[in-house]
Design a protein around this motif. Structure first.
Motif, short mmCIF file in Angstrom:
data_model
loop_
_atom_site.label_atom_id
_atom_site.label_comp_id
_atom_site.label_asym_id
_atom_site.label_seq_id
_atom_site.Cartn_x
_atom_site.Cartn_y
_atom_site.Cartn_z
N MET A 169 77.54 -14.82 109.93
CA MET A 169 76.15 -15.26 109.86
C MET A 169 75.49 -14.72 108.62
O MET A 169 75.76 -13.61 108.19
N ASN A 170 74.64 -15.49 108.04
CA ASN A 170 73.88 -15.09 106.86
C ASN A 170 72.40 -15.13 107.20
O ASN A 170 71.80 -16.19 107.32
N LEU A 171 71.80 -13.99 107.38
CA LEU A 171 70.42 -13.91 107.83
C LEU A 171 69.53 -13.40 106.73
O LEU A 171 69.90 -12.55 105.93
N ALA A 172 68.32 -13.91 106.68
CA ALA A 172 67.35 -13.44 105.69
C ALA A 172 67.03 -11.97 105.95
O ALA A 172 67.07 -11.49 107.08
N ASP A 173 66.70 -11.27 104.88
CA ASP A 173 66.44 -9.84 104.98
C ASP A 173 64.99 -9.62 105.39
O ASP A 173 64.16 -9.18 104.61
N THR A 174 64.69 -9.92 106.66
CA THR A 174 63.34 -9.78 107.18
C THR A 174 63.37 -8.98 108.46
O THR A 174 64.39 -8.88 109.14
N ALA A 175 62.22 -8.39 108.79
CA ALA A 175 62.16 -7.51 109.96
C ALA A 175 62.56 -8.24 111.23
O ALA A 175 63.26 -7.70 112.09
N GLU A 176 62.12 -9.51 111.38
CA GLU A 176 62.42 -10.22 112.62
C GLU A 176 63.89 -10.55 112.76
O GLU A 176 64.37 -10.85 113.85
N ASN A 177 64.63 -10.53 111.65
CA ASN A 177 66.05 -10.83 111.71
C ASN A 177 66.92 -9.57 111.69
O ASN A 177 68.14 -9.68 111.69
N THR A 178 66.32 -8.41 111.66
CA THR A 178 67.09 -7.18 111.65
C THR A 178 67.86 -7.05 112.96
O THR A 178 67.29 -7.15 114.04
N ILE A 179 69.17 -6.83 112.83
CA ILE A 179 70.01 -6.75 114.01
C ILE A 179 70.26 -5.30 114.38
O ILE A 179 70.15 -4.40 113.55
N THR A 180 70.62 -5.06 115.63
CA THR A 180 70.78 -3.69 116.12
C THR A 180 72.23 -3.34 116.43
O THR A 180 72.51 -2.21 116.84
N SER A 181 73.16 -4.28 116.24
CA SER A 181 74.57 -3.99 116.50
C SER A 181 75.43 -4.87 115.59
O SER A 181 75.02 -5.95 115.20
N VAL A 182 76.61 -4.36 115.27
CA VAL A 182 77.54 -5.06 114.38
C VAL A 182 78.97 -4.82 114.86
O VAL A 182 79.25 -3.79 115.48
N PRO A 183 79.91 -5.74 114.57
CA PRO A 183 81.31 -5.51 114.93
C PRO A 183 81.96 -4.51 113.97
O PRO A 183 81.91 -4.70 112.75
N VAL A 184 82.52 -3.46 114.52
CA VAL A 184 83.12 -2.40 113.70
C VAL A 184 84.63 -2.37 113.93
O VAL A 184 85.09 -2.14 115.04
N MET A 185 85.38 -2.61 112.87
CA MET A 185 86.84 -2.51 112.96
C MET A 185 87.27 -1.05 113.03
O MET A 185 88.12 -0.67 113.84
N GLU A 186 86.67 -0.23 112.15
CA GLU A 186 87.00 1.19 112.13
C GLU A 186 85.92 1.93 111.35
O GLU A 186 85.19 1.35 110.54
N ALA A 187 85.83 3.22 111.60
CA ALA A 187 84.94 4.10 110.85
C ALA A 187 85.65 5.43 110.70
O ALA A 187 86.25 5.94 111.67
N PHE A 188 85.61 6.01 109.51
CA PHE A 188 86.39 7.22 109.26
C PHE A 188 85.81 7.99 108.08
O PHE A 188 85.17 7.42 107.19
N TYR A 189 86.07 9.28 108.09
CA TYR A 189 85.59 10.20 107.05
C TYR A 189 86.75 10.52 106.13
O TYR A 189 87.82 10.93 106.58
N THR A 190 86.57 10.32 104.83
CA THR A 190 87.66 10.46 103.89
C THR A 190 87.08 10.74 102.50
O THR A 190 85.93 11.16 102.38
N LEU A 191 87.87 10.48 101.47
CA LEU A 191 87.38 10.49 100.10
C LEU A 191 87.33 9.06 99.59
O LEU A 191 88.22 8.26 99.87
N GLN A 192 86.28 8.73 98.84
CA GLN A 192 86.23 7.43 98.18
C GLN A 192 87.36 7.39 97.15
O GLN A 192 87.48 8.29 96.32
N GLY A 193 88.18 6.36 97.22
CA GLY A 193 89.35 6.30 96.36
C GLY A 193 89.22 5.42 95.14
O GLY A 193 90.13 5.39 94.32
#
Length: 209
Positions: A1-25
């Protein structure tokens, strides 16, 4: 989905494949401690993508933004990198605002093919031939990172460089499976065209995520 960057379109959840702490490579922030948030969903489809499992957004759990930020805060680093997939398939205003409110720098790695949303300290544009970046992303990019798969990619890199702003950092990065062939060519190219710099996938050499 491509939503305009407006307050009414701000979403509160997103699909996350993974999240991890590392070094930027890669790129300008290489070597810094970073919390990566890899979102599900991609409509670009690079054949050499090394995270094809990220493409199907429905294959990954939808997480509340507040929960994502709380997990990020458990680590000492305060650089958050939003990647994918193609993260701009989602409206990122809410996620980036909450991360910044928690003291994080917010960086994005994007192909630039979807509308730009979110509050960003750094935009890394990595254009793909399969779906061109939008003009607004070219104009706001802090970093242009072009993956070099074959010799023709040098001229393609210059075409993209002509579209970014004058302060944008320029990087050439060998595609991982073709590194032995492309790296010598990239080194020679940068020596002749010193406006470019080399980006290597450091994380793969030091064996971190």
């Amino acid at each position: 989905m491509n939503l305009a960057d407006t307050a009414e379109n701000t979403i509160t959840s997103v699909p996350v494949m993974e999240a991890f702490y590392t070094l930027q490579g890669e790129g300008f922030h290489q070597g810094r401690a970073a919390y990566f948030i890899r979102l599900g969903g991609c409509d670009v489809g690079c054949f050499w993508c090394d995270v094809k499992e990220s493409w199907d957004a429905s294959a990954h759990p939808v997480q509340n933004i507040a929960q994502i930020v709380e997990e990020a805060k458990k680590h000492a680093g305060r650089l958050a990198v939003i990647t994918g997939g193609e993260p701009l398939m989602h409206n990122l205003t809410g996620l980036t605002q909450q991360l910044q409110d928690a003291g994080f720098e917010t960086n994005i790695e994007t192909s630039g093919s979807s509308a730009l949303t979110g509050n960003w300290n750094w935009i890394c544009l990595s254009p793909k031939k399969f779906k061109a970046p939008l003009t607004e992303v070219f104009e706001k990019a802090n970093e242009l990172k072009v993956v070099v798969y074959n010799k023709s990619d040098f001229s393609w890199a210059e075409q993209n460089a002509s579209k970014v702003n004058a302060n944008c950092k320029l990087y050439l990065q060998p595609e991982w499976s073709r590194c032995n062939e492309m790296l010598p060519l990239i080194i020679d190219y940068i020596k002749e065209n010193p406006q470019w710099e080399l980006s290597m996938q450091l994380h793969k050499y030091i064996n971190v995520p």
